[in-house]
Design an enzyme around this catalytic site. Structure first.
Site, short mmCIF file in Angstrom:
data_model
loop_
_atom_site.label_atom_id
_atom_site.label_comp_id
_atom_site.label_asym_id
_atom_site.label_seq_id
_atom_site.Cartn_x
_atom_site.Cartn_y
_atom_site.Cartn_z
N ARG A 195 -9.90 14.99 9.56
CA ARG A 195 -9.71 13.68 10.18
C ARG A 195 -8.22 13.56 10.54
O ARG A 195 -7.37 13.78 9.67
CB ARG A 195 -10.10 12.59 9.16
N SER A 233 0.84 -1.19 0.00
CA SER A 233 0.00 0.00 0.00
C SER A 233 0.88 1.24 0.00
O SER A 233 2.00 1.22 0.52
CB SER A 233 -0.85 -0.02 1.27
N TYR A 259 -1.68 -0.78 11.07
CA TYR A 259 -1.95 -1.38 9.75
C TYR A 259 -0.77 -1.12 8.81
O TYR A 259 -0.24 -2.03 8.17
CB TYR A 259 -3.24 -0.82 9.16
N LYS A 282 2.17 -3.66 6.84
CA LYS A 282 2.55 -3.69 5.41
C LYS A 282 4.06 -3.50 5.27
O LYS A 282 4.72 -4.19 4.50
CB LYS A 282 1.81 -2.60 4.63
N PHE A 342 -2.41 2.71 -4.57
CA PHE A 342 -2.85 4.00 -4.02
C PHE A 342 -4.32 3.81 -3.57
O PHE A 342 -4.56 2.97 -2.72
CB PHE A 342 -2.51 5.12 -5.00
#
Ligand code: NAD
Ligand code: UFG
Length: 336
Positions: free
Chosen positions: A291, A124, A148, A152, A177
């Protein structure tokens, strides 16, 4: 060629299985269905008119995984299986490390045991952490900002160590992406459980009336309209990237990493406008606070994948929205 696909019932996996069946690959899927439904695979077979083999297997169940390898032979593995929500990973980090890291180590050990040393891994753009400039190239510094993302990055490092120890492996790290869209048939697509975390599935559920309004997370970013910019790549284009990566592995490239993106970004407001055009009505939305953890702008330099894999994204934001709308309209509650 026979390919084992982990997580093949999921969003990207199901679209990739479809494209692979159409190109004549034989496919076996292992998936524990923790975030997907077998119905996706039933529809993949109906659309293509071709069968695949499915085993409901958890990668944490090493014995069950061994049985899959013992009962068949595979030329390569595409490894999609994993938990993928950055926010959730902050609340339940151990589950993420256990599932994603232990699951991958189990898979690699079983692959090594059975002499299957060709792997495409779902990485990712999260492995770039907070990139200082855009477009983002594969040689940018790596660093993750949530559990997370760290899974990866750790898996990429584990794969690099594995390759150093045994260079008969061939491994393609595909750094996606923002995967979005749906198959143009409108029969398979993304089916998030609960309230979607990601922008486009949220927009699609507002458009179909399942959610009342979209919250736009901040419009005071240093971008032309103040909303964040991302690189949205159509899932069918992304699926085809896996086929090109499998072909690359045939040439024994060793360990290689590719960005799969579109080389350009769209703002949240541009995405809303494109979806309104696709569905033919307004998407109620309201600007709220930023956010936490969102970068203002992120998009790929995907020229390496173009040069070395002969891959590039072909579909536009209008295609993305039209295909997602067809899926959402025909399946307002996903596969259930
Ligand atoms: P998804 O959740 O739809 O698919 C993942 C699949 O893996 C699901 O079917 C799930 O049931 C299965 N799975 C999870 N843990 C498993 C386990 N222990 N054993 C067997 N099966 C298991 O997600 P997706 O969007 O299709 O993503 C596929 C991969 O791509 C993931 O590894 C994800 O981290 C990565 N990725 C996704 C995005 C994205 O935005 N969708 C972006 C970058 C990378
Ligand atoms: N957004 C909203 N409202 C929403 C959802 C999202 O305004 O309800 C905005 C976000 O603030 C962001 C943009 O839409 O600016 C895209 O958000 P997504 O959650 O769809 O995508 P992200 O780029 O934040 O996340 C993606 C993947 C993650 C991965 C991350 C790496 O979904 O898995 O890229 O940067 F970790």
């Amino acid at each position: 060629m026979k390919i084992l696909v982990t997580g093949g019932a999921g969003f990207i996996g199901s679209h990739t299985c479809l494209e692979m069946l159409q190109e004549g690959y034989e496919i076996t899927v292992v998936d524990n269905l923790c975030n997907s439904k077998e119905e996706a695979l039933i529809r993949v077979q109906a659309i293509t008119g071709k069968p695949l083999t499915f085993h409901k297997v958890d990668l944490l169940d090493r014995q069950a995984l061994e049985q899959v390898f013992a009962s068949d032979s595979f030329d390569a593995v595409i490894h999609f299986a994993g938990l993928k929500a950055p926010g959730e990973s902050v609340s339940i980090p151990l589950r993420y490390y256990q599932n994603n890291i232990t699951g991958t180590i189990n898979l690699l050990e079983v692959m090594a045991h059975y002499g299957v040393k060709s792997l495409v891994f779902s990485s990712s753009c999260t492995v770039y952490g907070e990139a200082k400039t855009v477009p983002i190239r594969e040689d940018f510094p790596l660093g993750a900002i949530n559990p997370y993302g760290r899974t990866k990055l750790m898996i990429e490092q584990i794969l690099a160590d594995l390759y150093t120890s045994d260079n008969s492996w061939d491994i393609a790290l595909l750094r996606y992406f923002n995967p979005v869209g749906a198959h143009p048939s409108g029969r398979i697509g993304e089916d998030p459980q609960g309230i979607p975390n990601n922008l486009l599935p949220y927009v699609a559920q507002v458009a179909v009336g399942r959610l009342p309004e979209l919250h736009v997370f901040g419009n005071d970013y240093p971008t032309p309209d103040g909303t964040c910019i991302r690189d949205y790549v159509h899932v069918v284009d992304l699926a085809l990237g896996h086929l090109r990566a499998l072909e690359k592995l045939q040439t024994h490239p060793g360990l290689v990493a590719y960005n799969l993106g579109t080389n350009r970004g769209h703002s949240v407001m541009e995405v809303i406008a494109a979806f309104e055009k696709a569905c033919g009505h307004a998407i109620p939305h309201r600007v709220v606070e930023r956010r936490p953890g969102d970068a203002a702008v992120s998009y790929a330099d995907a020229s390496k994948a173009n040069r070395e894999l002969g891959w590039r994204s072909e579909k536009s934001m209008d295609d993305i929205c039209a295909d997602m709308w067809r899926w959402q309209k025909n399946n307002p509650y996903g596969y259930s």
